[in-house]
Design a protein around this motif. Structure first.
Motif, PDB file in Angstrom:
ATOM      1  N   MET A   1     -14.362  11.217  26.339  1.00  0.00           N
ATOM      2  CA  MET A   1     -14.757  12.115  27.426  1.00  0.00           C
ATOM      3  C   MET A   1     -16.254  12.414  27.327  1.00  0.00           C
ATOM      4  N   ASN A   2     -16.834  12.704  28.478  1.00  0.00           N
ATOM      5  CA  ASN A   2     -18.287  12.868  28.537  1.00  0.00           C
ATOM      6  C   ASN A   2     -18.706  14.321  28.751  1.00  0.00           C
ATOM      7  N   TYR A   3     -19.914  14.626  28.268  1.00  0.00           N
ATOM      8  CA  TYR A   3     -20.448  15.976  28.490  1.00  0.00           C
ATOM      9  C   TYR A   3     -21.893  15.937  28.941  1.00  0.00           C
ATOM     10  N   HIS A   4     -22.310  17.043  29.573  1.00  0.00           N
ATOM     11  CA  HIS A   4     -23.695  17.184  29.999  1.00  0.00           C
ATOM     12  C   HIS A   4     -24.091  18.640  29.792  1.00  0.00           C
ATOM     13  N   ILE A   5     -25.229  18.868  29.125  1.00  0.00           N
ATOM     14  CA  ILE A   5     -25.683  20.252  28.886  1.00  0.00           C
ATOM     15  C   ILE A   5     -27.045  20.441  29.554  1.00  0.00           C
ATOM     16  N   VAL A   6     -27.194  21.543  30.279  1.00  0.00           N
ATOM     17  CA  VAL A   6     -28.488  21.864  30.905  1.00  0.00           C
ATOM     18  C   VAL A   6     -29.037  23.096  30.180  1.00  0.00           C
ATOM     19  N   THR A   7     -30.248  22.950  29.624  1.00  0.00           N
ATOM     20  CA  THR A   7     -30.819  24.043  28.828  1.00  0.00           C
ATOM     21  C   THR A   7     -32.040  24.645  29.516  1.00  0.00           C
ATOM     22  N   TYR A   8     -32.112  25.956  29.552  1.00  0.00           N
ATOM     23  CA  TYR A   8     -33.280  26.670  30.079  1.00  0.00           C
ATOM     24  C   TYR A   8     -33.867  27.489  28.940  1.00  0.00           C
ATOM     25  N   GLY A   9     -35.194  27.718  29.014  1.00  0.00           N
ATOM     26  CA  GLY A   9     -35.796  28.676  28.081  1.00  0.00           C
ATOM     27  C   GLY A   9     -36.305  28.089  26.790  1.00  0.00           C
ATOM     28  N   CYS A  10     -36.230  28.905  25.749  1.00  0.00           N
ATOM     29  CA  CYS A  10     -36.993  28.687  24.521  1.00  0.00           C
ATOM     30  C   CYS A  10     -36.318  27.738  23.522  1.00  0.00           C
ATOM     31  N   GLN A  11     -36.997  27.533  22.383  1.00  0.00           N
ATOM     32  CA  GLN A  11     -36.475  26.672  21.306  1.00  0.00           C
ATOM     33  C   GLN A  11     -35.147  27.203  20.777  1.00  0.00           C
ATOM     34  N   MET A  12     -35.033  28.533  20.797  1.00  0.00           N
ATOM     35  CA  MET A  12     -33.783  29.148  20.343  1.00  0.00           C
ATOM     36  C   MET A  12     -32.617  28.585  21.173  1.00  0.00           C
ATOM     37  N   GLY A  22     -22.124  20.453  19.495  1.00  0.00           N
ATOM     38  CA  GLY A  22     -21.256  20.345  18.312  1.00  0.00           C
ATOM     39  C   GLY A  22     -19.839  20.795  18.633  1.00  0.00           C
ATOM     40  N   ILE A  23     -19.735  21.901  19.370  1.00  0.00           N
ATOM     41  CA  ILE A  23     -18.406  22.409  19.753  1.00  0.00           C
ATOM     42  C   ILE A  23     -17.724  21.418  20.699  1.00  0.00           C
ATOM     43  N   LEU A  24     -18.491  20.883  21.648  1.00  0.00           N
ATOM     44  CA  LEU A  24     -17.917  19.944  22.617  1.00  0.00           C
ATOM     45  C   LEU A  24     -17.395  18.691  21.911  1.00  0.00           C
ATOM     46  N   ARG A  25     -18.151  18.215  20.919  1.00  0.00           N
ATOM     47  CA  ARG A  25     -17.690  17.025  20.158  1.00  0.00           C
ATOM     48  C   ARG A  25     -16.336  17.294  19.524  1.00  0.00           C
ATOM     49  N   GLU A  26     -16.204  18.504  18.968  1.00  0.00           N
ATOM     50  CA  GLU A  26     -14.930  18.868  18.328  1.00  0.00           C
ATOM     51  C   GLU A  26     -13.775  18.876  19.317  1.00  0.00           C
ATOM     52  N   LYS A  27     -14.105  19.140  20.576  1.00  0.00           N
ATOM     53  CA  LYS A  27     -13.068  19.206  21.619  1.00  0.00           C
ATOM     54  C   LYS A  27     -12.827  17.838  22.256  1.00  0.00           C
ATOM     55  N   GLY A  28     -13.465  16.820  21.716  1.00  0.00           N
ATOM     56  CA  GLY A  28     -13.202  15.464  22.195  1.00  0.00           C
ATOM     57  C   GLY A  28     -14.199  14.933  23.217  1.00  0.00           C
ATOM     58  N   TYR A  29     -15.225  15.710  23.524  1.00  0.00           N
ATOM     59  CA  TYR A  29     -16.275  15.200  24.431  1.00  0.00           C
ATOM     60  C   TYR A  29     -17.286  14.486  23.541  1.00  0.00           C
ATOM     61  N   ASP A  30     -17.250  13.158  23.539  1.00  0.00           N
ATOM     62  CA  ASP A  30     -18.042  12.465  22.526  1.00  0.00           C
ATOM     63  C   ASP A  30     -19.324  11.812  23.032  1.00  0.00           C
ATOM     64  N   GLU A 133     -18.395  36.761  15.907  1.00  0.00           N
ATOM     65  CA  GLU A 133     -18.419  36.027  14.645  1.00  0.00           C
ATOM     66  C   GLU A 133     -19.734  35.257  14.611  1.00  0.00           C
ATOM     67  N   THR A 134     -20.153  34.779  13.447  1.00  0.00           N
ATOM     68  CA  THR A 134     -21.435  34.079  13.404  1.00  0.00           C
ATOM     69  C   THR A 134     -21.227  32.643  13.892  1.00  0.00           C
ATOM     70  N   GLU A 135     -22.348  32.012  14.178  1.00  0.00           N
ATOM     71  CA  GLU A 135     -22.265  30.623  14.646  1.00  0.00           C
ATOM     72  C   GLU A 135     -22.702  29.662  13.552  1.00  0.00           C
ATOM     73  N   ASP A 136     -22.905  30.199  12.344  1.00  0.00           N
ATOM     74  CA  ASP A 136     -23.472  29.381  11.269  1.00  0.00           C
ATOM     75  C   ASP A 136     -22.596  28.206  10.854  1.00  0.00           C
ATOM     76  N   HIS A 137     -21.291  28.333  11.085  1.00  0.00           N
ATOM     77  CA  HIS A 137     -20.395  27.259  10.640  1.00  0.00           C
ATOM     78  C   HIS A 137     -20.371  26.077  11.622  1.00  0.00           C
ATOM     79  N   ILE A 138     -20.991  26.241  12.805  1.00  0.00           N
ATOM     80  CA  ILE A 138     -20.931  25.162  13.795  1.00  0.00           C
ATOM     81  C   ILE A 138     -21.903  24.049  13.397  1.00  0.00           C
ATOM     82  N   ALA A 139     -21.407  22.829  13.304  1.00  0.00           N
ATOM     83  CA  ALA A 139     -22.286  21.700  12.976  1.00  0.00           C
ATOM     84  C   ALA A 139     -22.964  21.235  14.261  1.00  0.00           C
ATOM     85  N   PRO A 140     -24.296  21.403  14.376  1.00  0.00           N
ATOM     86  CA  PRO A 140     -24.952  21.037  15.626  1.00  0.00           C
ATOM     87  C   PRO A 140     -25.079  19.519  15.794  1.00  0.00           C
ATOM     88  N   VAL A 141     -25.142  19.076  17.038  1.00  0.00           N
ATOM     89  CA  VAL A 141     -25.494  17.679  17.301  1.00  0.00           C
ATOM     90  C   VAL A 141     -26.997  17.707  17.542  1.00  0.00           C
TER      91      VAL A 141
END
Ligand code: 5AD
Ligand code: SF4
Length: 440
Positions: A1-12, A22-30, A133-141
Motif C-alpha cells: 500500500m502507498n502513502y503520501h505525506i504533505v509537510t508544512y512549517g519547520c524542521q520540527m 514510521g507509523i504508516l510503515r508499521e500499518k502496511g503502507y510501504d 505518551e511520548t513519541e520517542d519509541h517511534i522509528a522514523p523513516v
C-alpha cells in the motif's frame, strides 16, 4: 500500500513527518508515492503564520475530487493547526471528507486511529489537551540523509506574545540525555554525517529536570561521539545563551560554527512587548562574547516586522541591528495575528501596506549582506557535505558548516561525502566550486 505525506512549517515538523512515515510503515503502507496513487494522505500542518494555514486549507480542499473518485482513500490531518482551539471542528465542517484529525499530542497513536477508521465509517477526531505518551519509541523513516534530525525536547514555555507554539505544543519536556546519546551513536554508526539537535529552545533543555544534564553538557557529549560527522542545533533563545555554550562550541570542531539566534526585533520597547526577556544591548553583548570564543562563527536569525504598534523609528532600529551584527542570513517574517495569543489583542495592529513596505526594505538589507559575505568566499576552499543532486543544474550540492549551499560537478554519486571545493563563483547564498582532488 502507498502513502503520501504533505509537510508544512519547520524542521520540527519535517522530522515529525519522518515519524508519521514510521507509523504508516508499521500499518502496511510501504511505498511513498504521489497523492494520486496513495492509499493514505497525511497532512502535517503548521499554524505559526496565517499563510501556512491558508496553504494547508487550499491543498486539503483540492483533494475533494480525488476522494470522490476513490472512496477507500484515507485522508488524515494532523500537526499544529489540528491542535489549535476550534480548528478540528472547522476542518471537519469545511472538508467533511477528512477521515482522521489528530492533534500534535495524539501523533503517537496515529496507528490506532487508522485501525479505527478502517473499521468504521465515521471520522476519527482526536485532539487532546496534553501529551498522552511520548513519541520517542517511534522509528522514523529518515528522508534527509546525510543529515539526521534528533529531538532533544518538545514544547515551549516562553510565551512570546506573538507566538502560538506554546499553545499547540504544550510545555517543555526534555528527553533523557542517555536516550539522545544512544540515538546519536546509532545514527553515526549507520553512516549519518550530520546530526541536528532539535528543540523549540535548546538552551532550556533540562529545565524540567527530564534530561539529566544541561544543554552545553549534552552538546559536549554528542560532539564527543567517535566518527567524522557534523553537529548542528536549533533553536537558541537569546535570553539564556551562555558562555558555557560558546566554550563547548569552541572546544569541538564537529560543532558547526553557526549559531541561529532569533533576535525578532532591534527595539527594546518591542522586545518587551514581545515578552522576549532580553534587550538589544544584551543580544549584542552575546554576539560579542560568541565571537571572542569563535571569531569565525556566523550568526543567522529570525526577525518579525510590523508587530503591533511598531513605529518607523523602531523598525529602523531593527535594520541598524542587522547591519551591526552582520547576520550571514535571516528569516524575515511579517507579523501574523494569531488568535489566542496576547499580541492579537494589542492595540495599533500595523496595516498590511506598512508591513509589506518594511519587510521589503529589511529583505534588501539582509540580501545585500548575504551577497557581500558570499562574495568573500570566491577563491577560498570550503568543505561541504554533499546532500543531493540538482537535476536542473546537473550539479551535486551540499552545505558548508555555515549552511551555505555549494554546487559542484562530479561523474559519480557523492551524496553523503565530505568534499573540498575551491569556490570560483558566488550567487546570493549559493557558491559554485571545483572539487579539490586529494592525492592517491
Ligand atoms: N507572526 C510572524 N512570525 C512569527 N514567528 C512566530 N510567530 C509568528 C507570528 N505570529 C516567527 C518567529 C520565530 C519563527 C519560527 O517564526 O520569528 O522565531
Ligand atoms: Fe514561539 Fe517564543 Fe517559544 Fe520560539 S521561544 S516557539 S517564538 S514562544
Amino acid at each position: 500500500m502507498n502513502y503520501h505525506i504533505v509537510t508544512y512549517g519547520c524542521q520540527m515538523n519535517v522530522h515529525e513527518s519522518e515519524k508519521i512515515a514510521g507509523i504508516l510503515r508499521e500499518k502496511g503502507y510501504d511505498t511513498e508515492t504521489p497523492p494520486e496513487e496513495a492509499d493514505i494522505i497525511v497532512f502535517n500542518t503548521c499554524c505559526i503564520r496565517e499563510n501556512a494555514e491558508n496553504h494547508a486549507f487550499g491543498n486539503i480542499g483540492a483533494l475533494k475530487k480525488l476522494k470522490k473518485k476513490r472512496k477507500d482513500l484515507i485522508i488524515a490531518v494532523g500537526g499544529c493547526m489540528a491542535q489549535e482551539a476550534g480548528k478540528a471542528q472547522l476542518l471537519r465542517e469545511k472538508f467533511p471528507f477528512i477521515d482522521i484529525v489528530f492533534g500534535t499530542h495524539n501523533l503517537p497513536r496515529l496507528g490506532e486511529f487508522i485501525d479505527r477508521k478502517r473499521a468504521q465509517k465515521k471520522a476519527v477526531v482526536e485532539v487532546s489537551e496534553a501529551r498522552e505518551e511520548t513519541e520517542d519509541h517511534i522509528a522514523p523513516v529518515r528522508t534527509s540523509y546525510p543529515n539526521a534530525w534528533v529531538n532533544i525536547m518538545y514544547g515551549c514555555n516562553n510565551f512570546c506574545t506573538y507566538c502560538i507554539v506554546p499553545y499547540v505544543r504544550g510545555r517543555e519536556r526534555s528527553r533523557r540525555a542517555e536516550d539522545i546519546l544512544s540515538e546519536v551513536r546509532a545514527l553515526v554508526a549507520e553512516g549519518y554525517k550530520e546530526i541536528t539537535l532539535l528543540g523549540q529552545n535548546v538552551n532550556s533543555y533540562n529545565n524540567d529536570g527530564g534530561g539529566g544534564m544541561s544543554f552545553p553538557e549534552l552538546l559536549d557529549a554528542v560532539a564527543s561521539v567517535e566518527g567524522k560527522f557534523r553537529v548542528r542545533f536549533m533553536t537558541s533563545h537569546p535570553k539564556d545563551f551562555t558562555e558555557e555554550l560558546a566554550k563547548v562550541m569552541a572546544k569541538h570542531e564537529k560543532i558547526c560554527r553557526l549559531l541561529h539566534l532569533p533576535v525578532q526585533s532591534g527595539s527594546n520597547r518591542i522586545l518587551s512587548l514581545m515578552n522576549r526577556r532580553y534587550t538589544r544591548e544584551k543580544y549584542l553583548s552575546e554576539i560579542e562574547m560568541l565571537r571572542r570564543y569563535l571569531p569565525e562563527c556566523e550568526v543567522t536569525t529570525d526577525i518579525i516586522v510590523g508587530f503591533p504598534s511598531e513605529t518607523e523609528e523602531e523598525f529602523e532600529e531593527t535594520v541598524r541591528l542587522v547591519k551591526e551584527v552582520k547576520f550571514a542570513s535571516a528569516f524575515t517574517f511579517v507579523y501574523s495575528r494569531r488568535t489566542g495569543t496576547k499580541a492579537a489583542e494589542m492595540p495599533d495592529q500595523i496595516s498590511e501596506e506598512v508591513q509589506k513596505e518594511r519587510i521589503m526594505r529589511l529583505v534588501e538589507t539582509v540580501n545585500a549582506q548575504t551577497r557581500e559575505l558570499s562574495a568573500k568566499y570566491v577563491g577560498r576552499t570550503v568543505e561541504i557535505l554533499c546532500e543531493d543532486f540538482d537535476e536542473k543544474k546537473g550539479l551535486y550540492l551540499g552545505r558548508d558548516e555555515f549552511g551555505r549551499m555549494g554546487y559542484f560537478a562530479s561523474d559519480r554519486n557523492r551524496i553523503g561525502e565530505f568534499v573540498d571545493l575551491r569556490i570560483v563563483r558566488a550567487n546570493g547564498i549559493s557558491l559554485f566550486g571545483e572539487e579539490i582532488k586529494t592525492q592517491g
